[in-house]
Design a protein around this motif. Sequence first.
Motif, PDB file in Angstrom:
ATOM      1  N   ARG A  52       0.842  -1.189   0.000  1.00 22.21           N
ATOM      2  CA  ARG A  52       0.000   0.000   0.000  1.00 22.21           C
ATOM      3  C   ARG A  52       0.877   1.239   0.000  1.00 22.21           C
ATOM      4  O   ARG A  52       1.799   1.374   0.771  1.00 22.21           O
ATOM      5  CB  ARG A  52      -0.904   0.021   1.230  1.00 22.21           C
ATOM      6  CG  ARG A  52      -1.877   1.186   1.238  1.00 22.21           C
ATOM      7  CD  ARG A  52      -2.525   1.361   2.597  1.00 22.21           C
ATOM      8  NE  ARG A  52      -3.390   0.260   2.937  1.00 22.21           N
ATOM      9  CZ  ARG A  52      -4.682   0.208   2.593  1.00 22.21           C
ATOM     10  NH1 ARG A  52      -5.212   1.163   1.908  1.00 22.21           N
ATOM     11  NH2 ARG A  52      -5.414  -0.808   2.967  1.00 22.21           N
ATOM     12  N   ARG A  53       0.552   2.162  -0.935  1.00 27.66           N
ATOM     13  CA  ARG A  53       1.189   3.476  -0.989  1.00 27.66           C
ATOM     14  C   ARG A  53       0.060   4.498  -0.856  1.00 27.66           C
ATOM     15  O   ARG A  53      -0.652   4.761  -1.803  1.00 27.66           O
ATOM     16  CB  ARG A  53       1.930   3.682  -2.304  1.00 27.66           C
ATOM     17  CG  ARG A  53       2.701   4.990  -2.326  1.00 27.66           C
ATOM     18  CD  ARG A  53       3.179   5.419  -3.698  1.00 27.66           C
ATOM     19  NE  ARG A  53       3.948   4.426  -4.427  1.00 27.66           N
ATOM     20  CZ  ARG A  53       3.852   4.279  -5.761  1.00 27.66           C
ATOM     21  NH1 ARG A  53       3.034   4.991  -6.484  1.00 27.66           N
ATOM     22  NH2 ARG A  53       4.598   3.372  -6.366  1.00 27.66           N
ATOM     23  N   GLY A  54      -0.115   5.022   0.356  1.00 26.43           N
ATOM     24  CA  GLY A  54      -1.254   5.917   0.610  1.00 26.43           C
ATOM     25  C   GLY A  54      -2.544   5.128   0.493  1.00 26.43           C
ATOM     26  O   GLY A  54      -2.725   4.112   1.159  1.00 26.43           O
ATOM     27  N   ASN A  55      -3.433   5.568  -0.404  1.00 27.33           N
ATOM     28  CA  ASN A  55      -4.693   4.855  -0.646  1.00 27.33           C
ATOM     29  C   ASN A  55      -4.605   3.873  -1.803  1.00 27.33           C
ATOM     30  O   ASN A  55      -5.577   3.206  -2.125  1.00 27.33           O
ATOM     31  CB  ASN A  55      -5.820   5.852  -0.925  1.00 27.33           C
ATOM     32  CG  ASN A  55      -6.167   6.661   0.300  1.00 27.33           C
ATOM     33  OD1 ASN A  55      -6.061   6.179   1.424  1.00 27.33           O
ATOM     34  ND2 ASN A  55      -6.560   7.909   0.086  1.00 27.33           N
ATOM     35  N   TYR A  57      -2.889   0.651  -4.071  1.00 26.58           N
ATOM     36  CA  TYR A  57      -2.172  -0.613  -3.988  1.00 26.58           C
ATOM     37  C   TYR A  57      -1.209  -0.667  -5.161  1.00 26.58           C
ATOM     38  O   TYR A  57      -1.555  -0.321  -6.283  1.00 26.58           O
ATOM     39  CB  TYR A  57      -3.136  -1.796  -4.055  1.00 26.58           C
ATOM     40  CG  TYR A  57      -3.972  -1.933  -2.816  1.00 26.58           C
ATOM     41  CD1 TYR A  57      -3.450  -2.537  -1.678  1.00 26.58           C
ATOM     42  CD2 TYR A  57      -5.274  -1.468  -2.778  1.00 26.58           C
ATOM     43  CE1 TYR A  57      -4.202  -2.663  -0.538  1.00 26.58           C
ATOM     44  CE2 TYR A  57      -6.043  -1.586  -1.640  1.00 26.58           C
ATOM     45  CZ  TYR A  57      -5.496  -2.189  -0.522  1.00 26.58           C
ATOM     46  OH  TYR A  57      -6.243  -2.312   0.612  1.00 26.58           O
ATOM     47  N   VAL A  58       0.003  -1.127  -4.893  1.00 20.61           N
ATOM     48  CA  VAL A  58       1.045  -1.173  -5.922  1.00 20.61           C
ATOM     49  C   VAL A  58       1.649  -2.574  -5.948  1.00 20.61           C
ATOM     50  O   VAL A  58       1.892  -3.176  -4.913  1.00 20.61           O
ATOM     51  CB  VAL A  58       2.143  -0.118  -5.631  1.00 20.61           C
ATOM     52  CG1 VAL A  58       3.202  -0.136  -6.716  1.00 20.61           C
ATOM     53  CG2 VAL A  58       1.540   1.279  -5.497  1.00 20.61           C
ATOM     54  N   LEU A  59       1.890  -3.054  -7.153  1.00 20.59           N
ATOM     55  CA  LEU A  59       2.489  -4.360  -7.369  1.00 20.59           C
ATOM     56  C   LEU A  59       3.828  -4.139  -8.063  1.00 20.59           C
ATOM     57  O   LEU A  59       3.866  -3.715  -9.218  1.00 20.59           O
ATOM     58  CB  LEU A  59       1.554  -5.190  -8.257  1.00 20.59           C
ATOM     59  CG  LEU A  59       1.775  -6.680  -8.374  1.00 20.59           C
ATOM     60  CD1 LEU A  59       1.550  -7.361  -7.032  1.00 20.59           C
ATOM     61  CD2 LEU A  59       0.847  -7.270  -9.412  1.00 20.59           C
ATOM     62  N   HIS A  60       4.946  -4.364  -7.342  1.00 15.95           N
ATOM     63  CA  HIS A  60       6.281  -4.157  -7.891  1.00 15.95           C
ATOM     64  C   HIS A  60       7.205  -5.290  -7.487  1.00 15.95           C
ATOM     65  O   HIS A  60       6.923  -6.044  -6.555  1.00 15.95           O
ATOM     66  CB  HIS A  60       6.866  -2.819  -7.433  1.00 15.95           C
ATOM     67  CG  HIS A  60       6.336  -1.646  -8.188  1.00 15.95           C
ATOM     68  ND1 HIS A  60       6.564  -0.353  -7.794  1.00 15.95           N
ATOM     69  CD2 HIS A  60       5.601  -1.561  -9.320  1.00 15.95           C
ATOM     70  CE1 HIS A  60       5.991   0.478  -8.645  1.00 15.95           C
ATOM     71  NE2 HIS A  60       5.395  -0.233  -9.579  1.00 15.95           N
ATOM     72  N   ARG A  61       8.342  -5.353  -8.165  1.00 16.39           N
ATOM     73  CA  ARG A  61       9.305  -6.432  -7.973  1.00 16.39           C
ATOM     74  C   ARG A  61      10.369  -6.062  -6.939  1.00 16.39           C
ATOM     75  O   ARG A  61      10.856  -4.937  -6.915  1.00 16.39           O
ATOM     76  CB  ARG A  61       9.982  -6.728  -9.315  1.00 16.39           C
ATOM     77  CG  ARG A  61      10.888  -7.932  -9.301  1.00 16.39           C
ATOM     78  CD  ARG A  61      11.445  -8.246 -10.677  1.00 16.39           C
ATOM     79  NE  ARG A  61      10.434  -8.331 -11.719  1.00 16.39           N
ATOM     80  CZ  ARG A  61       9.612  -9.359 -11.909  1.00 16.39           C
ATOM     81  NH1 ARG A  61       9.686 -10.403 -11.100  1.00 16.39           N
ATOM     82  NH2 ARG A  61       8.726  -9.359 -12.873  1.00 16.39           N
ATOM     83  N   GLY A  69      13.040  -4.206   5.297  1.00 11.07           N
ATOM     84  CA  GLY A  69      12.155  -3.926   4.175  1.00 11.07           C
ATOM     85  C   GLY A  69      12.766  -4.388   2.863  1.00 11.07           C
ATOM     86  O   GLY A  69      13.617  -5.281   2.836  1.00 11.07           O
ATOM     87  N   TYR A  70      12.329  -3.719   1.795  1.00  8.32           N
ATOM     88  CA  TYR A  70      12.715  -4.152   0.463  1.00  8.32           C
ATOM     89  C   TYR A  70      12.927  -2.937  -0.437  1.00  8.32           C
ATOM     90  O   TYR A  70      12.213  -1.948  -0.333  1.00  8.32           O
ATOM     91  CB  TYR A  70      11.615  -5.033  -0.139  1.00  8.32           C
ATOM     92  CG  TYR A  70      11.232  -6.146   0.776  1.00  8.32           C
ATOM     93  CD1 TYR A  70      11.955  -7.335   0.796  1.00  8.32           C
ATOM     94  CD2 TYR A  70      10.166  -6.003   1.672  1.00  8.32           C
ATOM     95  CE1 TYR A  70      11.625  -8.339   1.676  1.00  8.32           C
ATOM     96  CE2 TYR A  70       9.833  -7.021   2.543  1.00  8.32           C
ATOM     97  CZ  TYR A  70      10.567  -8.182   2.548  1.00  8.32           C
ATOM     98  OH  TYR A  70      10.255  -9.174   3.413  1.00  8.32           O
ATOM     99  N   GLN A  87       4.288  -2.644   5.304  1.00  8.79           N
ATOM    100  CA  GLN A  87       3.510  -2.159   4.162  1.00  8.79           C
ATOM    101  C   GLN A  87       3.114  -3.286   3.217  1.00  8.79           C
ATOM    102  O   GLN A  87       2.220  -3.127   2.397  1.00  8.79           O
ATOM    103  CB  GLN A  87       4.319  -1.125   3.363  1.00  8.79           C
ATOM    104  CG  GLN A  87       4.560   0.181   4.075  1.00  8.79           C
ATOM    105  CD  GLN A  87       5.470   1.067   3.243  1.00  8.79           C
ATOM    106  OE1 GLN A  87       6.679   0.968   3.338  1.00  8.79           O
ATOM    107  NE2 GLN A  87       4.868   1.897   2.424  1.00  8.79           N
ATOM    108  N   VAL A  88       3.788  -4.424   3.312  1.00  7.46           N
ATOM    109  CA  VAL A  88       3.553  -5.536   2.400  1.00  7.46           C
ATOM    110  C   VAL A  88       2.238  -6.213   2.737  1.00  7.46           C
ATOM    111  O   VAL A  88       1.969  -6.566   3.884  1.00  7.46           O
ATOM    112  CB  VAL A  88       4.720  -6.552   2.454  1.00  7.46           C
ATOM    113  CG1 VAL A  88       4.430  -7.745   1.558  1.00  7.46           C
ATOM    114  CG2 VAL A  88       6.017  -5.877   2.060  1.00  7.46           C
ATOM    115  N   ILE A  89       1.414  -6.388   1.713  1.00  9.70           N
ATOM    116  CA  ILE A  89       0.090  -6.987   1.892  1.00  9.70           C
ATOM    117  C   ILE A  89       0.041  -8.410   1.350  1.00  9.70           C
ATOM    118  O   ILE A  89      -0.592  -9.284   1.917  1.00  9.70           O
ATOM    119  CB  ILE A  89      -0.972  -6.110   1.206  1.00  9.70           C
ATOM    120  CG1 ILE A  89      -1.014  -4.755   1.904  1.00  9.70           C
ATOM    121  CG2 ILE A  89      -2.330  -6.774   1.188  1.00  9.70           C
ATOM    122  CD1 ILE A  89      -1.738  -3.700   1.141  1.00  9.70           C
ATOM    123  N   GLY A  90       0.704  -8.640   0.223  1.00 10.89           N
ATOM    124  CA  GLY A  90       0.654  -9.959  -0.387  1.00 10.89           C
ATOM    125  C   GLY A  90       1.777 -10.150  -1.389  1.00 10.89           C
ATOM    126  O   GLY A  90       2.579  -9.253  -1.639  1.00 10.89           O
TER     127      GLY A  90
END
Length: 144
Positions: A52-55, A57-61, A69-70, A87-90
């Motif tokens: 999650r970045r603010g409101n 959802y972001v999918l990155h490598r 963290g990463y 911050q990681v959701i999935g």
Amino acid sequence: MNNIEAILEKEGYFACTTVGLSMYPMLRNRKDTVVIYSVNRCLKKYDVLLYRRGNDYVLHRVIKVLENGYLIRGDNCFYNELVLDNQVIGILGLFYRNKKKIKISDWRYVCYYKCWCFIHPIGVIFIRIRTKIGCMIRYVSNKI
């Protein structure tokens, strides 16, 4: 808790069509479907994570695993971001392209991400040039 997080907690996975260009050429805007799983292991380099970045959802490598963290980046992006563990959701488990199921363990996918990460700067520049040329061709075609 947001709907995606609630679904992940209840079901263990969440499927949706992607929106955006940050993971192109792997994922195409509004065409490909991703299946995100709850994180049940330590993330490693090259994993694709949902955060999650603010409101949004972001999918990155994952480019590099850090102590808390990463360092991550979209396949079609130039800049890295720091994402903390909380911050990681999935994590991406598989995706569908043209109704074909592609698992992250598939050898073709492994070749893709290793090659893409190796040639990343050149690949992104190539994609952007190709896109600009395509836009110019469409513009000229519409004028004729």
